[in-house]
Design a protein around this motif. Structure first.
Motif, PDB file in Angstrom:
ATOM      1  N   SER A   1     -16.111   0.482  -9.961  1.00  0.00           N
ATOM      2  CA  SER A   1     -15.454  -1.098 -10.759  1.00  0.00           C
ATOM      3  C   SER A   1     -14.986  -2.456  -9.200  1.00  0.00           C
ATOM      4  N   SER A   2     -14.145  -1.412  -8.711  1.00  0.00           N
ATOM      5  CA  SER A   2     -13.255  -1.957  -7.988  1.00  0.00           C
ATOM      6  C   SER A   2     -14.553  -3.274  -6.908  1.00  0.00           C
ATOM      7  N   GLY A   3     -15.124  -2.762  -7.125  1.00  0.00           N
ATOM      8  CA  GLY A   3     -16.009  -3.647  -5.765  1.00  0.00           C
ATOM      9  C   GLY A   3     -16.136  -4.974  -6.013  1.00  0.00           C
ATOM     10  N   ILE A   4     -15.883  -4.980  -7.390  1.00  0.00           N
ATOM     11  CA  ILE A   4     -16.728  -6.253  -8.798  1.00  0.00           C
ATOM     12  C   ILE A   4     -15.830  -7.727  -8.269  1.00  0.00           C
ATOM     13  N   ALA A   5     -15.020  -7.755  -8.441  1.00  0.00           N
ATOM     14  CA  ALA A   5     -13.947  -9.007  -8.194  1.00  0.00           C
ATOM     15  C   ALA A   5     -13.414  -9.491  -7.408  1.00  0.00           C
ATOM     16  N   PRO A   6     -13.784  -8.394  -5.582  1.00  0.00           N
ATOM     17  CA  PRO A   6     -14.458  -9.633  -4.244  1.00  0.00           C
ATOM     18  C   PRO A   6     -16.389 -10.030  -4.304  1.00  0.00           C
ATOM     19  N   ALA A   7     -16.571  -9.135  -4.955  1.00  0.00           N
ATOM     20  CA  ALA A   7     -18.144  -9.301  -4.729  1.00  0.00           C
ATOM     21  C   ALA A   7     -18.180 -10.642  -5.732  1.00  0.00           C
TER      22      ALA A   7
ATOM     23  N   GLY B   1       0.662  -1.016   0.106  1.00  0.00           N
ATOM     24  CA  GLY B   1       0.113  -0.216   0.298  1.00  0.00           C
ATOM     25  C   GLY B   1       1.214   1.247   0.080  1.00  0.00           C
ATOM     26  N   ARG B   2       0.656   2.123  -0.642  1.00  0.00           N
ATOM     27  CA  ARG B   2       0.775   3.694  -0.435  1.00  0.00           C
ATOM     28  C   ARG B   2       0.075   5.000  -0.211  1.00  0.00           C
ATOM     29  N   SER B   3       0.503   5.387   0.500  1.00  0.00           N
ATOM     30  CA  SER B   3      -0.474   6.189   1.330  1.00  0.00           C
ATOM     31  C   SER B   3      -0.501   7.510   0.381  1.00  0.00           C
ATOM     32  N   LEU B   4      -0.826   8.031  -0.642  1.00  0.00           N
ATOM     33  CA  LEU B   4      -1.298  10.085  -0.685  1.00  0.00           C
ATOM     34  C   LEU B   4      -1.750  10.582  -0.002  1.00  0.00           C
ATOM     35  N   GLU B   5      -1.800  11.238  -0.561  1.00  0.00           N
ATOM     36  CA  GLU B   5      -2.055  13.228   0.180  1.00  0.00           C
ATOM     37  C   GLU B   5      -4.066  12.811   0.192  1.00  0.00           C
ATOM     38  N   GLY B   6      -3.893  13.447   0.787  1.00  0.00           N
ATOM     39  CA  GLY B   6      -5.170  13.882   1.142  1.00  0.00           C
ATOM     40  C   GLY B   6      -6.357  12.218   1.971  1.00  0.00           C
ATOM     41  N   GLY B   7      -5.410  11.438   3.094  1.00  0.00           N
ATOM     42  CA  GLY B   7      -5.969   9.997   3.534  1.00  0.00           C
ATOM     43  C   GLY B   7      -6.604   9.160   3.267  1.00  0.00           C
ATOM     44  N   ILE B   8      -5.709   9.052   1.419  1.00  0.00           N
ATOM     45  CA  ILE B   8      -6.157   7.592  -0.038  1.00  0.00           C
ATOM     46  C   ILE B   8      -4.386   6.747   0.605  1.00  0.00           C
ATOM     47  N   LEU B   9      -5.236   5.778   0.628  1.00  0.00           N
ATOM     48  CA  LEU B   9      -4.487   4.646  -0.102  1.00  0.00           C
ATOM     49  C   LEU B   9      -4.901   4.512  -1.384  1.00  0.00           C
ATOM     50  N   LYS B  10      -3.437   4.477  -1.776  1.00  0.00           N
ATOM     51  CA  LYS B  10      -3.195   3.168  -2.776  1.00  0.00           C
ATOM     52  C   LYS B  10      -3.423   2.105  -3.178  1.00  0.00           C
ATOM     53  N   VAL B  11      -3.540   1.107  -3.118  1.00  0.00           N
ATOM     54  CA  VAL B  11      -3.985  -0.832  -3.435  1.00  0.00           C
ATOM     55  C   VAL B  11      -3.758  -1.200  -5.168  1.00  0.00           C
ATOM     56  N   ASP B  12      -3.058  -0.639  -5.956  1.00  0.00           N
ATOM     57  CA  ASP B  12      -2.779  -0.022  -6.945  1.00  0.00           C
ATOM     58  C   ASP B  12      -2.285  -1.765  -7.348  1.00  0.00           C
TER      59      ASP B  12
ATOM     60  N   ASN C   1      -6.468  -2.493  -7.068  1.00  0.00           N
ATOM     61  CA  ASN C   1      -7.375  -1.273  -7.533  1.00  0.00           C
ATOM     62  C   ASN C   1      -7.307  -0.611  -8.675  1.00  0.00           C
ATOM     63  N   HIS C   2      -6.266  -2.016  -9.670  1.00  0.00           N
ATOM     64  CA  HIS C   2      -6.074  -1.640 -11.251  1.00  0.00           C
ATOM     65  C   HIS C   2      -5.682  -2.973 -11.244  1.00  0.00           C
ATOM     66  N   GLN C   3      -4.298  -3.975 -10.670  1.00  0.00           N
ATOM     67  CA  GLN C   3      -4.163  -5.774 -11.604  1.00  0.00           C
ATOM     68  C   GLN C   3      -4.800  -6.059  -9.966  1.00  0.00           C
ATOM     69  N   ILE C   4      -5.486  -6.926  -9.712  1.00  0.00           N
ATOM     70  CA  ILE C   4      -6.314  -7.907  -8.772  1.00  0.00           C
ATOM     71  C   ILE C   4      -5.468  -9.117  -8.912  1.00  0.00           C
ATOM     72  N   ASP C   5      -5.577  -9.350  -7.611  1.00  0.00           N
ATOM     73  CA  ASP C   5      -5.184 -10.831  -6.749  1.00  0.00           C
ATOM     74  C   ASP C   5      -6.112 -11.743  -6.634  1.00  0.00           C
ATOM     75  N   PRO C   6      -6.807 -12.640  -7.864  1.00  0.00           N
ATOM     76  CA  PRO C   6      -7.838 -13.254  -8.072  1.00  0.00           C
ATOM     77  C   PRO C   6      -7.933 -14.382  -6.778  1.00  0.00           C
ATOM     78  N   LEU C   7      -6.296 -14.651  -6.001  1.00  0.00           N
ATOM     79  CA  LEU C   7      -6.253 -15.638  -4.840  1.00  0.00           C
ATOM     80  C   LEU C   7      -6.445 -14.916  -3.833  1.00  0.00           C
ATOM     81  N   LEU C   8      -6.378 -13.971  -3.072  1.00  0.00           N
ATOM     82  CA  LEU C   8      -6.420 -12.948  -2.112  1.00  0.00           C
ATOM     83  C   LEU C   8      -7.853 -12.542  -1.966  1.00  0.00           C
ATOM     84  N   MET C   9      -8.472 -12.045  -3.628  1.00  0.00           N
ATOM     85  CA  MET C   9      -9.804 -12.066  -3.607  1.00  0.00           C
ATOM     86  C   MET C   9     -10.552 -13.316  -3.507  1.00  0.00           C
ATOM     87  N   MET C  10     -10.537 -14.396  -3.257  1.00  0.00           N
ATOM     88  CA  MET C  10     -10.698 -15.743  -2.626  1.00  0.00           C
ATOM     89  C   MET C  10     -10.981 -15.450  -0.993  1.00  0.00           C
TER      90      MET C  10
END
Ligand code: 5GP
Length: 187
Positions: free
Chosen positions: A69-75, A22-33, A37-46
């Motif tokens: 869009s990012s909720g679709i994989a875990p959902a 994870g990378r902490s961005l300005e404004g309290g945003i966490l980047k977990v691309d 949020n961009h590449q998806i780890d399907p094993l982790l999602m499962m």
């Protein structure tokens, strides 16, 4: 990212990935691309979906809802395990969509309000809904989904969140409204 484990409910597997990637961005945003949020780890999602299923065991669920869009994989993984359909609210109403439930959501990451809709065909009165999303911040997405669920005469049984940001008020607002939230990691 320095992420403190704040609740004993945190999933070590997810907390570790956030800490490592994870990378902490300005404004309290966490980047977990790299896994969500961009590449998806399907094993982790499962694995995360398995945990949602474990936590909501005994709660009747007819359908999983998320927002593109990012909720679709875990959902989708959760729906697969529960053997129920997964519906994602759309951020733009396609011309092919018939009658729909609509609401507006303010996005603090994009600093704008956007419409979301779900076709009436895919959200029916009486359905028992589990809402899954990637992040919980101010709770606007979740309250938007609650609005759509209520418009349809369906019931929100609970919310499954991958990463709850405890420094923003969404979790408190939703719990005070009597909604059950299961978060797999809290930052
Ligand atoms: P809320 O509606 O609870 O204020 O924000 C939730 C939505 O905003 C999530 O669906 C997610 O897309 C986005 N979001 C909120 N905080 C973050 C963040 O720190 N990182 C990322 N990548 N998205 C976020």
């Amino acid at each position: 990212m320095q992420n403190r484990l704040q609740t004993p409910n945190d999933m070590p597997l997810l907390a570790e990935r956030i800490r490592r990637e994870g990378r902490s961005l300005e404004g309290g945003i966490l980047k977990v691309d790299s896994f969500l949020n961009h590449q998806i780890d399907p094993l982790l999602m499962m694995e995360l979906a398995r945990e949602f299923v474990r936590r909501f065991e005994g709660t009747p669920i007819d359908k999983v809802l998320t927002i593109e869009s990012s909720g679709i994989a875990p959902a989708t993984m959760t729906g697969w395990l529960l053997r129920v359909p997964v519906v994602f609210a759309k951020k733009r109403r396609p011309s092919t969509m018939g009658e729909a439930y609509e609401t507006e959501i303010f996005s603090f990451t994009k600093n704008c309000t956007y419409p979301v809709c779900i076709s009436r065909e895919f959200l029916q009165p009486g359905e028992r809904i589990l809402f899954i999303d990637d992040f919980l911040a101010n709770g606007n997405a979740a309250f938007g989904i609650l609005d759509l669920v209520r418009q349809a005469g369906a019931t929100l049984q609970g919310i499954g969140i991958l990463i709850e940001k405890s420094f923003q008020p969404g979790g408190t607002r939703l719990r005070e409204a009597g909604i059950r939230i299961e978060s797999l990691a809290t930052i």
